[in-house]
Design a protein around this motif. Structure first.
Motif, PDB file in Angstrom:
ATOM      1  N   ILE A 254       0.841  -1.201   0.000  1.00 20.66           N
ATOM      2  CA  ILE A 254       0.000   0.000   0.000  1.00 20.66           C
ATOM      3  C   ILE A 254       0.875   1.251   0.000  1.00 20.66           C
ATOM      4  O   ILE A 254       0.641   2.201  -0.747  1.00 20.66           O
ATOM      5  CB  ILE A 254      -0.945   0.011   1.220  1.00 20.66           C
ATOM      6  CG1 ILE A 254      -1.891  -1.199   1.174  1.00 20.66           C
ATOM      7  CG2 ILE A 254      -1.745   1.314   1.278  1.00 20.66           C
ATOM      8  CD1 ILE A 254      -2.602  -1.468   2.487  1.00 20.66           C
ATOM      9  N   PHE A 255       1.898   1.237   0.829  1.00 20.24           N
ATOM     10  CA  PHE A 255       2.810   2.381   0.929  1.00 20.24           C
ATOM     11  C   PHE A 255       3.536   2.615  -0.392  1.00 20.24           C
ATOM     12  O   PHE A 255       3.584   3.747  -0.897  1.00 20.24           O
ATOM     13  CB  PHE A 255       3.812   2.151   2.057  1.00 20.24           C
ATOM     14  CG  PHE A 255       4.901   3.193   2.121  1.00 20.24           C
ATOM     15  CD1 PHE A 255       4.593   4.508   2.402  1.00 20.24           C
ATOM     16  CD2 PHE A 255       6.222   2.848   1.895  1.00 20.24           C
ATOM     17  CE1 PHE A 255       5.591   5.473   2.458  1.00 20.24           C
ATOM     18  CE2 PHE A 255       7.225   3.803   1.941  1.00 20.24           C
ATOM     19  CZ  PHE A 255       6.907   5.119   2.218  1.00 20.24           C
TER      20      PHE A 255
ATOM     21  N   LYS B 171       2.045  19.943   0.744  1.00 17.49           N
ATOM     22  CA  LYS B 171       2.255  20.761   1.944  1.00 17.49           C
ATOM     23  C   LYS B 171       1.082  20.711   2.909  1.00 17.49           C
ATOM     24  O   LYS B 171       1.132  21.283   3.993  1.00 17.49           O
ATOM     25  CB  LYS B 171       2.515  22.221   1.540  1.00 17.49           C
ATOM     26  CG  LYS B 171       3.693  22.404   0.598  1.00 17.49           C
ATOM     27  CD  LYS B 171       4.989  21.890   1.188  1.00 17.49           C
ATOM     28  CE  LYS B 171       6.148  22.155   0.244  1.00 17.49           C
ATOM     29  NZ  LYS B 171       7.410  21.532   0.735  1.00 17.49           N
ATOM     30  N   GLN B 172       0.001  20.026   2.509  1.00 15.25           N
ATOM     31  CA  GLN B 172      -1.129  19.839   3.411  1.00 15.25           C
ATOM     32  C   GLN B 172      -1.578  18.383   3.325  1.00 15.25           C
ATOM     33  O   GLN B 172      -1.144  17.639   2.439  1.00 15.25           O
ATOM     34  CB  GLN B 172      -2.281  20.776   3.054  1.00 15.25           C
ATOM     35  CG  GLN B 172      -2.829  20.588   1.646  1.00 15.25           C
ATOM     36  CD  GLN B 172      -3.938  21.563   1.319  1.00 15.25           C
ATOM     37  OE1 GLN B 172      -4.126  21.945   0.189  1.00 15.25           O
ATOM     38  NE2 GLN B 172      -4.701  21.989   2.317  1.00 15.25           N
ATOM     39  N   GLU B 173      -2.425  17.991   4.257  1.00 15.36           N
ATOM     40  CA  GLU B 173      -2.853  16.603   4.294  1.00 15.36           C
ATOM     41  C   GLU B 173      -3.802  16.297   3.132  1.00 15.36           C
ATOM     42  O   GLU B 173      -4.669  17.095   2.796  1.00 15.36           O
ATOM     43  CB  GLU B 173      -3.535  16.289   5.631  1.00 15.36           C
ATOM     44  CG  GLU B 173      -2.566  16.291   6.807  1.00 15.36           C
ATOM     45  CD  GLU B 173      -3.215  15.857   8.114  1.00 15.36           C
ATOM     46  OE1 GLU B 173      -4.320  15.289   8.067  1.00 15.36           O
ATOM     47  OE2 GLU B 173      -2.602  16.092   9.174  1.00 15.36           O
ATOM     48  N   HIS B 174      -3.590  15.131   2.531  1.00 14.45           N
ATOM     49  CA  HIS B 174      -4.463  14.614   1.485  1.00 14.45           C
ATOM     50  C   HIS B 174      -4.945  13.236   1.937  1.00 14.45           C
ATOM     51  O   HIS B 174      -4.148  12.417   2.407  1.00 14.45           O
ATOM     52  CB  HIS B 174      -3.734  14.484   0.152  1.00 14.45           C
ATOM     53  CG  HIS B 174      -3.463  15.783  -0.527  1.00 14.45           C
ATOM     54  ND1 HIS B 174      -2.729  16.797   0.062  1.00 14.45           N
ATOM     55  CD2 HIS B 174      -3.830  16.242  -1.761  1.00 14.45           C
ATOM     56  CE1 HIS B 174      -2.661  17.818  -0.780  1.00 14.45           C
ATOM     57  NE2 HIS B 174      -3.312  17.501  -1.889  1.00 14.45           N
TER      58      HIS B 174
ATOM     59  N   SER C 106       4.678   9.390   5.087  1.00 15.17           N
ATOM     60  CA  SER C 106       5.535  10.501   4.682  1.00 15.17           C
ATOM     61  C   SER C 106       6.271  10.000   3.438  1.00 15.17           C
ATOM     62  O   SER C 106       5.926   8.963   2.885  1.00 15.17           O
ATOM     63  CB  SER C 106       6.506  10.873   5.807  1.00 15.17           C
ATOM     64  OG  SER C 106       7.437   9.825   6.024  1.00 15.17           O
ATOM     65  N   GLU C 107       7.286  10.701   2.999  1.00 17.93           N
ATOM     66  CA  GLU C 107       7.969  10.277   1.779  1.00 17.93           C
ATOM     67  C   GLU C 107       8.688   8.948   1.954  1.00 17.93           C
ATOM     68  O   GLU C 107       8.812   8.179   1.003  1.00 17.93           O
ATOM     69  CB  GLU C 107       8.963  11.355   1.322  1.00 17.93           C
ATOM     70  CG  GLU C 107       8.278  12.552   0.681  1.00 17.93           C
ATOM     71  CD  GLU C 107       9.248  13.478  -0.010  1.00 17.93           C
ATOM     72  OE1 GLU C 107      10.461  13.188  -0.007  1.00 17.93           O
ATOM     73  OE2 GLU C 107       8.797  14.499  -0.558  1.00 17.93           O
TER      74      GLU C 107
ATOM     75  N   TYR D 164       3.894   8.102  -4.024  1.00 15.43           N
ATOM     76  CA  TYR D 164       4.127   9.167  -4.997  1.00 15.43           C
ATOM     77  C   TYR D 164       2.977  10.169  -5.020  1.00 15.43           C
ATOM     78  O   TYR D 164       3.152  11.325  -5.429  1.00 15.43           O
ATOM     79  CB  TYR D 164       4.367   8.563  -6.381  1.00 15.43           C
ATOM     80  CG  TYR D 164       3.137   8.439  -7.231  1.00 15.43           C
ATOM     81  CD1 TYR D 164       2.824   9.413  -8.184  1.00 15.43           C
ATOM     82  CD2 TYR D 164       2.260   7.365  -7.092  1.00 15.43           C
ATOM     83  CE1 TYR D 164       1.686   9.316  -8.960  1.00 15.43           C
ATOM     84  CE2 TYR D 164       1.129   7.268  -7.870  1.00 15.43           C
ATOM     85  CZ  TYR D 164       0.848   8.239  -8.808  1.00 15.43           C
ATOM     86  OH  TYR D 164      -0.288   8.142  -9.564  1.00 15.43           O
ATOM     87  N   LEU D 165       1.795   9.757  -4.583  1.00 20.34           N
ATOM     88  CA  LEU D 165       0.635  10.649  -4.586  1.00 20.34           C
ATOM     89  C   LEU D 165       0.844  11.844  -3.655  1.00 20.34           C
ATOM     90  O   LEU D 165       0.213  12.891  -3.835  1.00 20.34           O
ATOM     91  CB  LEU D 165      -0.617   9.888  -4.136  1.00 20.34           C
ATOM     92  CG  LEU D 165      -1.092   8.740  -5.028  1.00 20.34           C
ATOM     93  CD1 LEU D 165      -2.175   7.947  -4.307  1.00 20.34           C
ATOM     94  CD2 LEU D 165      -1.599   9.259  -6.361  1.00 20.34           C
TER      95      LEU D 165
END
Length: 225
Positions: free
Chosen positions: A108-109, A120-123, A210-211, A114-115
């Motif tokens: 899943i990660f 800079k804000q939560e999606h 996170s990334e 990449y999305l």
């Protein structure tokens, strides 16, 4: 060395036309995307400068428009060419199989990270899967701070019914890089799991990403039980 000074058969574009693309070096492929150099630097030199800036090829995945434009000779148009090629590569990698199975937090990660790059804000995304945990559909449901008023469980379930999904996987990012859940994250996930169970469409997992790392409610809850 200027490109004109390179034997025609060894110039990046001509090599790609006469040979397979896989035979070109990374700098040659970048040179084709950059297309042209400047009075001071050849396109080959620009491609080497870009590679030196990112450090290694895998870091190209995270390069931004502004970072590319800081290299003298790479303007907005050339930067856009490079970013478009990178995005196409990501999509080819993600969709190279007919079915995308999301049966572990790691998958899943890797599928979703990449999305959220550069956000800079939560999606908040939901992935709707079939009984074998193959992806049916993914949907961005909201941007902003994670709370019950921003996205209601009924919106999540409504999409599941529309897609005839068997289960739901939720993923959202923490731009700070800290993937530990907040109290609001915990309460929201608990409510969502209970409602999904009641409606017969289970929420299999909720990842905070996170990334480079993630937190899985499903994985951590199973450890606690």
């Amino acid at each position: 060395m200027k490109v004109k000074e390179i034997p025609k058969s060894e110039r990046p574009r001509e090599k790609l036309i006469t040979k397979e693309a896989k035979e070109l070096s990374t700098s040659e492929l970048l040179a084709i995307l950059i297309s042209s150099g400047t009075k001071e630097k050849s396109v080959i030199e620009l491609s080497f400068e870009l590679l030196n800036k990112v450090g290694k090829i895998s870091n190209l995945e995270y390069v931004t428009l502004e970072e590319l434009k800081k290299i003298k000779g790479i303007g907005e148009a050339k930067a856009a060419n490079i970013l478009a090629a990178i995005e196409l590569g990501k999509r080819i990698f993600l969709y190279k199989e007919d079915k995308i199975k999301l049966d572990t937090p790691e998958k899943i990660f890797l599928y979703s990270r990449y999305l959220f790059h550069g956000k800079k804000q939560e999606h908040f995304y939901c992935f709707y899967v079939d009984a074998k945990k193959n992806l049916i559909h993914s949907k961005l449901l909201f941007k902003g701070t994670m709370n019950r008023s921003a996205v209601h469980p009924r919106e999540i379930l409504k999409e599941a019914y529309k897609m005839s999904a068997s289960a739901i996987i939720c993923v959202h990012n923490h731009p700070s890089g800290n993937v530990l859940p907040s109290q609001k994250d915990i309460e929201f996930t608990k409510d969502l799991v209970e409602i999904g169970r009641f409606q017969g469409i289970p929420v299999l997992d909720h990842l905070i990403v996170s990334e480079h790392k993630y937190y899985s409610f499903g994985k951590n809850n199973s450890k606690e039980n």
